[in-house]
Design an enzyme around this catalytic site. Structure first.
Site, PDB file in Angstrom:
ATOM      1  N   ASP A  22      -6.587 -14.514  -3.304  1.00  0.00           N
ATOM      2  CA  ASP A  22      -6.698 -13.452  -4.306  1.00  0.00           C
ATOM      3  C   ASP A  22      -8.167 -13.290  -4.702  1.00  0.00           C
ATOM      4  OD1 ASP A  22      -4.476 -12.213  -6.595  1.00  0.00           O
ATOM      5  OD2 ASP A  22      -6.614 -12.106  -7.014  1.00  0.00           O
ATOM      6  N   ILE A  23      -8.599 -12.047  -4.836  1.00  0.00           N
ATOM      7  CA  ILE A  23     -10.009 -11.778  -5.147  1.00  0.00           C
ATOM      8  C   ILE A  23     -10.359 -12.160  -6.588  1.00  0.00           C
ATOM      9  CG2 ILE A  23      -9.850  -9.388  -6.002  1.00  0.00           C
ATOM     10  CD1 ILE A  23     -12.192  -8.713  -4.107  1.00  0.00           C
TER      11      ILE A  23
ATOM     12  N   HIS B  98       4.269  -8.474  -2.725  1.00  0.00           N
ATOM     13  CA  HIS B  98       3.494  -9.684  -2.457  1.00  0.00           C
ATOM     14  C   HIS B  98       3.961 -10.819  -3.342  1.00  0.00           C
ATOM     15  CE1 HIS B  98       1.384  -7.340  -5.557  1.00  0.00           C
ATOM     16  NE2 HIS B  98       0.991  -8.484  -6.063  1.00  0.00           N
TER      17      HIS B  98
ATOM     18  N   HIS C 275       2.532 -14.223  -5.246  1.00  0.00           N
ATOM     19  CA  HIS C 275       1.379 -15.023  -5.657  1.00  0.00           C
ATOM     20  C   HIS C 275       1.741 -16.504  -5.530  1.00  0.00           C
ATOM     21  CE1 HIS C 275      -0.932 -11.876  -8.039  1.00  0.00           C
ATOM     22  NE2 HIS C 275       0.261 -11.308  -8.030  1.00  0.00           N
TER      23      HIS C 275
HETATM   24  P1  5GP Z   1      -0.157  -7.753  -9.148  1.00  0.00           P
HETATM   25  O1  5GP Z   1       0.011  -6.407  -8.497  1.00  0.00           O
HETATM   26  O2  5GP Z   1       0.897  -8.738  -8.716  1.00  0.00           O
HETATM   27  O3  5GP Z   1      -0.258  -7.659 -10.634  1.00  0.00           O
HETATM   28  O4  5GP Z   1      -1.542  -8.366  -8.695  1.00  0.00           O
HETATM   29  C1  5GP Z   1      -2.256  -7.904  -7.587  1.00  0.00           C
HETATM   30  C2  5GP Z   1      -3.265  -8.955  -7.195  1.00  0.00           C
HETATM   31  O5  5GP Z   1      -4.038  -8.452  -6.117  1.00  0.00           O
HETATM   32  C3  5GP Z   1      -4.250  -9.331  -8.306  1.00  0.00           C
HETATM   33  O6  5GP Z   1      -4.148 -10.728  -8.555  1.00  0.00           O
HETATM   34  C4  5GP Z   1      -5.608  -8.953  -7.745  1.00  0.00           C
HETATM   35  O7  5GP Z   1      -6.635  -9.860  -8.074  1.00  0.00           O
HETATM   36  C5  5GP Z   1      -5.357  -8.921  -6.257  1.00  0.00           C
HETATM   37  N1  5GP Z   1      -6.238  -7.975  -5.555  1.00  0.00           N
HETATM   38  C6  5GP Z   1      -6.450  -6.687  -5.879  1.00  0.00           C
HETATM   39  N2  5GP Z   1      -7.310  -6.126  -5.018  1.00  0.00           N
HETATM   40  C7  5GP Z   1      -7.647  -7.083  -4.115  1.00  0.00           C
HETATM   41  C8  5GP Z   1      -8.511  -7.108  -2.977  1.00  0.00           C
HETATM   42  O8  5GP Z   1      -9.157  -6.125  -2.607  1.00  0.00           O
HETATM   43  N3  5GP Z   1      -8.605  -8.278  -2.291  1.00  0.00           N
HETATM   44  C9  5GP Z   1      -7.906  -9.391  -2.652  1.00  0.00           C
HETATM   45  N4  5GP Z   1      -8.060 -10.492  -1.914  1.00  0.00           N
HETATM   46  N5  5GP Z   1      -7.079  -9.406  -3.728  1.00  0.00           N
HETATM   47  C10 5GP Z   1      -6.955  -8.270  -4.453  1.00  0.00           C
END
Ligand code: 5GP
Length: 135
Positions: free
Chosen positions: A30-31, A94, A96
């Site tokens: 995760d970034i 996805h 985590h």
């Molecule tokens: P959620 O949609 O479950 O709330 O979280 C999406 C996750 O994707 C976040 O933890 C965010 O940091 C991660 N994320 C968003 N954009 C990118 C990216 O470009 N690269 C990576 N490696 N992770 C990302």
């Protein structure tokens, strides 16, 4: 449908720190990590809700998550590897995997539970049970 940020990563248009890839699943750091070793496990098919994946892809996704969680556990030695499915920011299913080095990282252990009446709890349990029978 526009490509999600994860589809762009899958296509190689955006870089990532990849830890695993096969024909159907990719996993990368995760970034914005919640802890050291925070990994996202992502089906290559761009579908919003993880629950809408076909059963085979769904099972493979979770098997991959298990394999990676065991690798994280062995390499980084957290207390546990936590699992979160949220998807409120990126509408591409996805999982985590969040290594937990303390009890606060995911903050799921509330000091007090939500105050819900017994009647409401009965109604919630029954409505989910009935919906399951209908599926
Ligand atoms: P959620 O949609 O479950 O709330 O979280 C999406 C996750 O994707 C976040 O933890 C965010 O940091 C991660 N994320 C968003 N954009 C990118 C990216 O470009 N690269 C990576 N490696 N992770 C990302």
């Amino acid at each position: 449908m526009d490509d999600s940020i994860f589809t762009k990563i899958i296509k190689g248009e955006i870089p990532c720190r990849k830890v695993y890839e096969d024909d159907d699943v990719i996993a990368f750091l995760d970034i914005n990590p919640l802890s050291d070793g925070h990994v996202l496990v992502v089906p290559k098919e761009q579908i919003d809700l993880i629950w809408d994946l076909d059963n085979e892809t769904y099972a493979h996704l979770w098997q991959t998550a298990k394999n990676i969680a065991q690798a994280i556990q062995a390499e980084l030695n957290p207390l546990r590897v936590g699992v979160v499915v949220e998807g409120l920011d990126v509408p591409h299913a996805h999982i985590h995997l969040v290594p937990l080095y303390d009890r606060d990282t995911l903050q799921l252990h509330h000091d007090y539970p939500v105050d819900i009446s017994d009647e409401r709890l009965d109604n919630i349990a029954n409505s989910i049970k009935e919906r399951l029978i209908a599926i």
